[in-house]
Structure formats: structure tokens, C-alpha cells
Design an enzyme around this catalytic site. Structure first.
Site, PDB file in Angstrom:
ATOM      1  N   CYS A 105      55.412  -3.992  47.380  1.00 42.34           N
ATOM      2  CA  CYS A 105      53.425  -3.633  47.134  1.00 42.34           C
ATOM      3  C   CYS A 105      53.807  -4.379  45.515  1.00 42.34           C
ATOM      4  O   CYS A 105      53.713  -3.935  45.086  1.00 42.34           O
ATOM      5  CB  CYS A 105      53.213  -3.292  47.484  1.00 42.34           C
ATOM      6  SG  CYS A 105      53.525  -1.865  49.003  1.00 42.34           S
TER       7      CYS A 105
ATOM      8  N   GLY B 104      49.408  -6.393  48.561  1.00 38.89           N
ATOM      9  CA  GLY B 104      49.786  -4.831  49.616  1.00 38.89           C
ATOM     10  C   GLY B 104      51.754  -5.338  48.827  1.00 38.89           C
ATOM     11  O   GLY B 104      51.346  -4.929  47.393  1.00 38.89           O
ATOM     12  N   CYS B 105      52.069  -5.991  49.525  1.00 36.65           N
ATOM     13  CA  CYS B 105      53.470  -5.461  49.305  1.00 36.65           C
ATOM     14  C   CYS B 105      53.447  -7.321  48.218  1.00 36.65           C
ATOM     15  O   CYS B 105      53.662  -7.940  49.337  1.00 36.65           O
ATOM     16  CB  CYS B 105      54.127  -5.372  50.200  1.00 36.65           C
ATOM     17  SG  CYS B 105      54.216  -3.902  50.977  1.00 36.65           S
ATOM     18  N   GLY B 106      54.605  -7.759  47.755  1.00 36.76           N
ATOM     19  CA  GLY B 106      54.171  -8.349  47.400  1.00 36.76           C
ATOM     20  C   GLY B 106      54.118  -9.398  46.485  1.00 36.76           C
ATOM     21  O   GLY B 106      54.657  -9.370  45.430  1.00 36.76           O
ATOM     22  N   HIS B 175      57.017  -7.604  52.299  1.00 35.16           N
ATOM     23  CA  HIS B 175      57.055  -9.495  52.545  1.00 35.16           C
ATOM     24  C   HIS B 175      58.490 -10.213  52.537  1.00 35.16           C
ATOM     25  O   HIS B 175      58.796 -10.987  52.753  1.00 35.16           O
ATOM     26  CB  HIS B 175      56.649 -10.422  51.195  1.00 35.16           C
ATOM     27  CG  HIS B 175      54.586  -9.867  51.201  1.00 35.16           C
ATOM     28  ND1 HIS B 175      54.318 -10.613  50.410  1.00 35.16           N
ATOM     29  CD2 HIS B 175      54.259  -8.814  51.852  1.00 35.16           C
ATOM     30  CE1 HIS B 175      52.311 -10.524  50.836  1.00 35.16           C
ATOM     31  NE2 HIS B 175      52.570  -9.498  51.427  1.00 35.16           N
TER      32      HIS B 175
END
Lengths: 261, 261
Positions: A105, B104-106, B175
């Protein structure tokens, strides 16, 4: 204040067929940070504590060291922009070159550089905390993580101590939730030497590095740590606890700070 | 093959006190992508399907459109580097300017640009799929998500169809798990017009945008979508399903593709 949860008409499909209902859904809003007149980044965040997120992000990226490094901070809520001016902008300019994008994240950091710098400066706090207090803090975090209970779509982070929970932040992003907390600690100049950082999310190396940069001695997660975060916790002097749920938890590094009853 | 799970000696604290045990922990390893001789980014990932992750990442960032855009691809496992040469590198150079870091995730993407481009080109697939098949796919994903069952610290994503589950990817990053899947689909030139993308993770706008870029008509999550991802799904013609667990799920957008028994 912007709304952070909205009600949406959705269709529920279950054994009884299909029916319409109103469901609370978490908002996700772009937040752009301008640093010294230049557009730095756009984060997607839950629109709450946006300024603290900007401050915490700048600290996590190594672009500021303390709140006093900021000359001015202005949040234009309508445009979704935080304008930050720092006192000396050479540091910020220099550091924002190489980027790492994280596993999970998150965000970019100067991953290897950060590691090198941190390894020469492990966390030295001699604090200790009873095991039952770790569980109590996690229970309090869950009770206070209101958005999760409404929407199921949110991460929470908190600062705690032997005395109890001090501050709770929530965001759709695991990293954002921690950065909001960091921004708050910087603004309020909170001494972190005897504090506990709690997170609902997994502990990847980046979360561990954020904790180390602030010299917080104890990191507690409801979820799993990665192997890399365990190695870093051992090397950086951080007590790392995972799977803190109900009446038990796992200690992955530096158990000397945990008092077993 | 590199190991993706390792056994660690940990301390478990519970009602019976404290005891040592061996616990499986997920690995997290840096993967650097060099594009046309230049260092592009370092991702932190679970060391499995690293080349597919690199390909999927380049696609999600808009730096390639199809696998045929790649002239050469070499993975140096020891150094943790994927070297990619594309056929025309002007596109890649141009696109990799402005960056968004996600909630977020990424990862970074050219968030607003991507949105504009996508809105003019919604997903048109006329596929339909029975509600019970959605639930069956999600059940199969959970059964096959082996790393999660071992470690509790992983995300999974999968490609499915009316016939069943086609391919499963796992990673510490929400991701990354999707990008590995995208890389695989590109390499194998899989037609995505009648497929379902399944994910264990939350649906933020970025995951929705990845789905839209590949024109996958149905996105199913075990977890919650954000409001922004719901709006995008409506506008981009994607059927969005969340909280697919056990015998029920929620439909947030474009329900016409779901056949209720």
C-alpha cells in the site's frame, strides 16, 4: 468537514434472491501536494486529516524532518490541494529524485538510502510494556475504528502508550493511515521514545521503515509481517508484534520490551 | 526458483504464557525495473512471477500497450532486476512524467489523464454470468490461494470465466497481485472480453482503472469498494461486485451482466 462515508443504493444477492438496500461506502478523494510551488504528488485518501496526511507523507519521504521545517501550510479543500512551503528547499529538491514503489500500500521512498541511514541509528528506547497492555491497546483500536465497522473498507492506525490509546487515524490506505498519525505526532511534537504504533494492516518493509524513522520502539499489527520487515526490525531495534487478535499475539523481534505477566 | 515462504522462529504469547514455535512467513524482495537502459522503479514483491509483474506494471502505467511492444525482456534473479527494452521508447519516456501515488496499495499512475482517456472508451462486453458462478469462482480462488493459508499475509488475484478459474497470482501487494495477472494475460494474449477479474483486496479507484484499461467487464472483490471506484465502474461500464463471501455478494454497478438464478 467533507463527508467520509456516503450511503449508496446497492443490490444484495443471497439465498433469498436479489434485493436493494442502502449500504455505507467509504469515500476516496484525490489530494495533491504542492511543495515549494511545485506539484509533488497526488494521493488518494479518505478526506479526513488531509493536512496531517500531507505532513506525514513529507516526513516519511524524508522531505522534512520536523514540523518546524515547514514555513507555511495551506489546505484548499475545494481543489483538494495542500500547499506546503519549507524553510530550506534544497533538501527537499535533492531527496525527491530516486523513487521506490512499494509492495503493498503505498508510496515511493528512497528505499536503499533509507535503509543505509537507518542501520547506523537503531532505536534505543528502554521502555517495557506488559503483554496484557498490548492486547488492551489493540482491543481499544478496534473499538474506536469506527469507519471499519461501518464500511469494512478501511485501515486504522493508532499511537498508544502504557497508559492507553492516544490518537487514532483511519484511511482507505494502510500507508495513509500511518502517515496521518505521523503528521499528527509531528505537529503536536509528541515524544515517541516510549510509544507504541498500532496498525490494522500488514507490516511490509515500508511500514517498518516509517516506524524506525520516527524511533518508535514498538510496532503492533493485527496482521502478518513480511520476512524483510522482521529482519529490519531485528536490525533496527524495533519490537515487532503481529497477529495481535483476541487474547494472543506473536513476537517477531526484540522481545525484551514485552513483559510477560 | 526463489523461496517465497520461509520458516521463522517466533514467540507466541497467549493464555498459557510464552512459547517458541516455527511460523511460516512470506518473503518480500525488491525488484528493480530498467526500461530502455534507465532505472524506472523498485517494487517490493513476493519473488514469484517477477517478469510477469514487470510486464503488468508497465501495462498498468501505460508504458506498453501489448506484449509485442517489448523487444527484449531479461530477468537477472540474483540482482533482482528486470531489464526491458521496448520497440519505440518515445511513448514510454513521455508518459512517465507525472505520477500519482495511490491510496492504498500501490503505485503511481497518471491518474487524471487515465481517467479522461478511459471515459471516452467504456467496456462494452455483452457477457453474462450466473450469480452462483461468481460465488463458485471466489470459493475456488480461496481454495487455491495457498500462500494466504500458510502465512495470512498475502493478496491473491485471479482470472475467471463462465467455465471456471483460469489463473491465480499471489503477492504481498494487492496491486502487484493484479499486475502479475495482467502481465500473464498480455504474454499469453488472452482475450479478456468475457472474463472476470477476482481480487482478495479492496477495490480502490486504481484497481478499477487497471480493470478498465484491459476492458475486463466484471470485477469481483472479497472486500469493499470505495465510492470513487463505484462511480468509475458505473461510468466505465464495469460490473462491480464486492463482499463476495460464502453465499452472498453485493452488486455496486452494471448488474445487467449478472444472472440471478
Amino acid at each position: 468537514m467533507e463527508k467520509i462515508v456516503v450511503s449508496k443504493k446497492i443490490l444484495r444477492v443471497d439465498d433469498k434472491g436479489i434485493h436493494e438496500l442502502d449500504d455505507p461506502v467509504i469515500r476516496e478523494v484525490p489530494l495533491t501536494i504542492f511543495l515549494n510551488g511545485k506539484e509533488l504528488v497526488t494521493l488518494l485518501h479518505t478526506p479526513e486529516r488531509s493536512e496531517e496526511l500531507a505532513v506525514g507523507f513529507l516526513r516519511s519521504e524524508g522531505l522534512i524532518r520536523r514540523f518546524a521545517d515547514i514555513r507555511s501550510l495551506r489546505f484548499d479543500q475545494e481543489q483538494g490541494i495542500v500547499f506546503v512551503e519549507t524553510k530550506g528547499n534544497e533538501l527537499a529538491e535533492k531527496l525527491y529524485g530516486k523513487r521506490t514503489i512499494t509492495s503493498g500500500c503505498g508510496k515511493g521512498t528512497v528505499f536503499y538510502h533509507a535503509l543505509d541511514a537507518l542501520k547506523s541509528n537503531p532505536v534505543k528506547s528502554e521502555m517495557t510494556i506488559p503483554a496484557r497492555q498490548i492486547l488492551a491497546l489493540m482491543r481499544q483500536l478496534q473499538e474506536r475504528a469506527e469507519l471499519y465497522q461501518q464500511t469494512g473498507g478501511i485501515h486504522s492506525s493508532a499511537l498508544g502508550s502504557k497508559e492507553g490509546l492516544l490518537y487514532v487515524c483511519e484511511d482507505i490506505g494502510r500507508h495513509n493511515a500511518v502517515d496521518k498519525l505521523i503528521g499528527h505526532c509531528l505537529k503536536e511534537e509528541i515524544d515517541l521514545n516510549e510509544k507504541v504504533l498500532l496498525t490494522s494492516g500488514r507490516v511490509s518493509s515500508e511500514i517498518l521503515i516509517k516506524t524506525a524513522k520516527l524511533s518508535i520502539p514498538v510496532l503492533v499489527s493485527r496482521s502478518a509481517p513480511t520476512e524483510l520487515s522482521i529482519e529490519l526490525a531485528i536490525n533496527l531495534g524495533i519490537t515487532l508484534i503481529g497477529f495481535a487478535r483476541g487474547r494472543r499475539f506473536n513476537i517477531y523481534a526484540n522481545q525484551q520490551r514485552i513483559q510477560i505477566n
